[in-house]
Write a protein that holds these residues in place. Sequence first.
Motif, short mmCIF file in Angstrom:
data_model
loop_
_atom_site.label_atom_id
_atom_site.label_comp_id
_atom_site.label_asym_id
_atom_site.label_seq_id
_atom_site.Cartn_x
_atom_site.Cartn_y
_atom_site.Cartn_z
N ASP A 207 0.83 -1.20 0.00
CA ASP A 207 0.00 0.00 0.00
C ASP A 207 0.87 1.25 0.00
N ASN A 263 -2.21 -7.01 2.13
CA ASN A 263 -2.69 -6.15 1.06
C ASN A 263 -3.29 -6.98 -0.07
N GLN A 267 -7.39 -7.13 -1.11
CA GLN A 267 -7.83 -6.50 -2.35
C GLN A 267 -8.13 -7.48 -3.48
N ASN A 292 -2.17 1.85 -4.23
CA ASN A 292 -3.43 1.56 -3.56
C ASN A 292 -4.50 1.08 -4.52
#
Length: 486
Positions: A207, A263, A267, A292
């Motif tokens: 990120d 992360n 996601q 991001n």
Amino acid sequence: MASPRTVVIIGSGFGGIGMAIRLKQAGIHDLVVLEKAGGLGGTWRDNTYPGAACDVPSHLYSFSFEPRTDWSRRFPPQREILEYLWHCARKYEVLPHVRFGCEVTGARFDEDAALWRISTSDGDLSARVLVSACGQLNRPALPPIEGRETFAGAGFHSARWDHGVDLAGKRVAVVGTGASAVQIVPEIAGVAGRLTLFQRSAPYVVDKPDRPYRDWERTVLERVPGAYHLSRARTYALYESRALAFVKYPKLMEGMRARFRRNLHRQIPDPGLRAALEPDYPMGCKRILISNDYYPALTRTNVELVTEAIDRVVPAGIVTRDGATHEADVIVYATGFRSTGFLAPMRIHGRGGRELGREWRDGAEAHLGITVHGFPNLFLLYGPYTNLGHNSIIYMLESQFRYVLGCVEALRRHRLDWIEVRADVQDAFGRQMQERLRATVWEAGCESWYMTADGKVVNNWPGFTFAYRRATRRPDPRDFTARRAS
């Protein structure tokens, strides 16, 4: 030919502009900056692709002598970095010294005259001192894929972005998953009709702690004494601490790897896609990327990740080795740069006719990344062993500015024709670098742009940046041979 200049600098990126400023501040005004393009900025002029931005915080990615308190974001976008460089060039009156559209094709050291004879697209000139500020990321690398020239649509490298090509509703193929692709893909995924991303090797993407600066924050940075410098020092210390994992204790990468996995799992809900995005090499061996929105972009219904190797390009698109044809209207090659050639394709000849490319056939070598035996009064900025994986290259450049200035002032103070680093000093430095690099994460078993084709790491500094600054504090006369002016 015109009278010899004191200093000629090749390139007008951060290295060239910063070196010119420091030379002028030291009272050396007889200098020329040669720039092959029509404007200054180096990599920040060339890379105008959608989403282009820096992965080092703005307060650290700027000259210490020219702070800027009104950056729009914590991580500066390309446009603002380029504006900052133009601001510096104007403020310190460097622009009158720059020759735009003047490409250097070669240079030869004239021993009798103690001058560099420089050949350019705009005529020849000579100088007592030659400084290369070409950087490491200035020559786009197009992959050797069969049939690239047969493609019927638009095809271009990310560093040569064709802004005349409208991507709206188009079938876009992006080749490569490095730093440029991670910024490009999220920007164009919502515009393209279909985006196909070709991945040879999955990157580590963590990120990005980015956000716009608030108005009150910019006010504090501008008006409160010490606020900006405190922010810069804090950022420097945070990033410098990461060197421990890169160069000394690679096992410390496990903490960052855990951050990466969190992360990725957060996601990418699809386990199949998640598995395809899991790198198969140690973290840090290749450049760690920050974003991001890269992983969310890959979950879009109009985006496809292809991990099958590319076989060839055909007029209709890209054919992979499984025989599938992936049709495309546009191909973007986000395939990086030829980073280990440094001064190539210029032909640089030193004493006795030796040619730098031949001298470096087994990998580039330069003492402290700055001086090369056999090439008197030649100084490199951002040369071998000076790239970083953890901090700001601007800090390294400023260390080099001071070292080069020390050498130039020694020439002037002691009335020397030239100085040249000793062969044994350069060799000892190179052996030390290779020995220290063996313990780093960059030699943990992967291919990267830090390496030559033979697998020798020649780009990166295997230590702390403050150690490099200490090593370059001043040139040591014992490291050089010299010829005194008659």
